[in-house]
Design a protein around this motif. Structure first.
Motif, PDB file in Angstrom:
ATOM      1  N   TYR A  96      11.377   0.612   2.841  1.00 58.37           N
ATOM      2  CA  TYR A  96       9.983   0.862   2.476  1.00 58.37           C
ATOM      3  C   TYR A  96       9.677   2.349   2.275  1.00 58.37           C
ATOM      4  CZ  TYR A  96       9.390  -3.907   4.197  1.00 58.37           C
ATOM      5  OH  TYR A  96       9.497  -5.259   4.399  1.00 58.37           O
ATOM      6  N   ILE A  97      10.619   3.211   2.630  1.00 61.67           N
ATOM      7  CA  ILE A  97      10.377   4.650   2.589  1.00 61.67           C
ATOM      8  C   ILE A  97      10.679   5.198   1.203  1.00 61.67           C
ATOM      9  CG2 ILE A  97      11.116   6.879   3.514  1.00 61.67           C
ATOM     10  CD1 ILE A  97      11.520   5.472   6.212  1.00 61.67           C
ATOM     11  N   ILE A  98       9.685   5.867   0.627  1.00 62.83           N
ATOM     12  CA  ILE A  98       9.834   6.494  -0.691  1.00 62.83           C
ATOM     13  C   ILE A  98      10.504   7.855  -0.540  1.00 62.83           C
ATOM     14  CG2 ILE A  98       8.599   7.403  -2.699  1.00 62.83           C
ATOM     15  CD1 ILE A  98       6.275   5.506  -1.898  1.00 62.83           C
TER      16      ILE A  98
ATOM     17  N   ARG B 276       0.864  -1.181   0.000  1.00 60.95           N
ATOM     18  CA  ARG B 276       0.000   0.000   0.000  1.00 60.95           C
ATOM     19  C   ARG B 276       0.899   1.229   0.000  1.00 60.95           C
ATOM     20  NH1 ARG B 276      -5.088  -0.260   2.699  1.00 60.95           N
ATOM     21  NH2 ARG B 276      -5.389   1.748   1.642  1.00 60.95           N
ATOM     22  N   THR B 277       0.355   2.314  -0.512  1.00 63.26           N
ATOM     23  CA  THR B 277       1.043   3.600  -0.456  1.00 63.26           C
ATOM     24  C   THR B 277       0.410   4.383   0.679  1.00 63.26           C
ATOM     25  OG1 THR B 277       1.399   3.535  -2.834  1.00 63.26           O
ATOM     26  CG2 THR B 277       1.653   5.668  -1.751  1.00 63.26           C
ATOM     27  N   ALA B 278       1.264   4.950   1.535  1.00 66.59           N
ATOM     28  CA  ALA B 278       0.751   5.662   2.699  1.00 66.59           C
ATOM     29  C   ALA B 278       1.665   6.824   3.064  1.00 66.59           C
ATOM     30  CB  ALA B 278       0.637   4.712   3.889  1.00 66.59           C
ATOM     31  N   LEU B 279       1.099   7.712   3.860  1.00 69.39           N
ATOM     32  CA  LEU B 279       1.848   8.845   4.402  1.00 69.39           C
ATOM     33  C   LEU B 279       1.697   8.809   5.912  1.00 69.39           C
ATOM     34  CD1 LEU B 279       3.364  11.559   3.836  1.00 69.39           C
ATOM     35  CD2 LEU B 279       1.125  12.637   3.987  1.00 69.39           C
TER      36      LEU B 279
ATOM     37  N   VAL C  24       3.338  -3.663   7.823  1.00 68.07           N
ATOM     38  CA  VAL C  24       4.621  -2.984   8.051  1.00 68.07           C
ATOM     39  C   VAL C  24       4.384  -1.509   8.356  1.00 68.07           C
ATOM     40  CG1 VAL C  24       6.801  -2.279   6.964  1.00 68.07           C
ATOM     41  CG2 VAL C  24       5.948  -4.612   6.649  1.00 68.07           C
ATOM     42  N   ILE C  25       3.490  -0.880   7.595  1.00 66.96           N
ATOM     43  CA  ILE C  25       3.170   0.534   7.825  1.00 66.96           C
ATOM     44  C   ILE C  25       2.570   0.711   9.221  1.00 66.96           C
ATOM     45  CG2 ILE C  25       1.737   2.474   7.065  1.00 66.96           C
ATOM     46  CD1 ILE C  25       1.953   1.204   4.191  1.00 66.96           C
ATOM     47  N   ASN C  26       1.614  -0.159   9.562  1.00 64.57           N
ATOM     48  CA  ASN C  26       0.978  -0.074  10.880  1.00 64.57           C
ATOM     49  C   ASN C  26       1.972  -0.294  12.011  1.00 64.57           C
ATOM     50  OD1 ASN C  26      -1.517   0.393   9.718  1.00 64.57           O
ATOM     51  ND2 ASN C  26      -2.137  -1.751   9.796  1.00 64.57           N
TER      52      ASN C  26
ATOM     53  N   ALA D  80       6.610   9.197   3.307  1.00 62.84           N
ATOM     54  CA  ALA D  80       5.867   8.508   2.253  1.00 62.84           C
ATOM     55  C   ALA D  80       6.412   7.088   2.147  1.00 62.84           C
ATOM     56  CB  ALA D  80       6.025   9.236   0.924  1.00 62.84           C
ATOM     57  N   MET D  81       5.497   6.109   2.153  1.00 67.38           N
ATOM     58  CA  MET D  81       5.911   4.710   2.155  1.00 67.38           C
ATOM     59  C   MET D  81       5.171   3.899   1.105  1.00 67.38           C
ATOM     60  SD  MET D  81       6.032   3.786   6.211  1.00 67.38           S
ATOM     61  CE  MET D  81       6.918   2.246   5.891  1.00 67.38           C
TER      62      MET D  81
END
Length: 82
Positions: free
Chosen positions: A31-33, A4-7, A58-60, A51-52
């Motif tokens: 994982y960091i964009i 997923r793409t997340a901020l 992983v984000i959570n 931004a990931m």
């Protein structure tokens, strides 16, 4: 595994917590964009946006670990799924 793409928005009020935040971000660097940090001297806070592109767990996990650091607040926003 699907990603997923997340901020992740991070507000650091306690300057002593900055090193802990940076250590976690370094651990998840694959994982960091992109990352943007803004020191807001007038309010004595640091504002960081991450931004990931990563699996949702992983984000959570990263957001949860950062949010448990004293003097740090986080909020995560996900891009709509296709």
């Amino acid at each position: 595994m699907e990603t997923r793409t997340a901020l992740i928005a991070i507000i650091v009020k306690n300057n002593e917590s900055v090193n802990s935040v940076n250590t976690l971000l370094h651990e998840y660097r694959d994982y960091i964009i992109g990352r943007m940090g803004i020191p807001y001297h007038e309010k004595q806070v640091n504002i960081i946006s991450i931004a990931m592109d990563a699996p949702q767990d992983v984000i959570n996990t990263l957001a949860g670990k950062i949010g448990r650091i004293e003097g740090v607040t986080t909020k995560t926003v996900y891009a709509p799924e296709d």
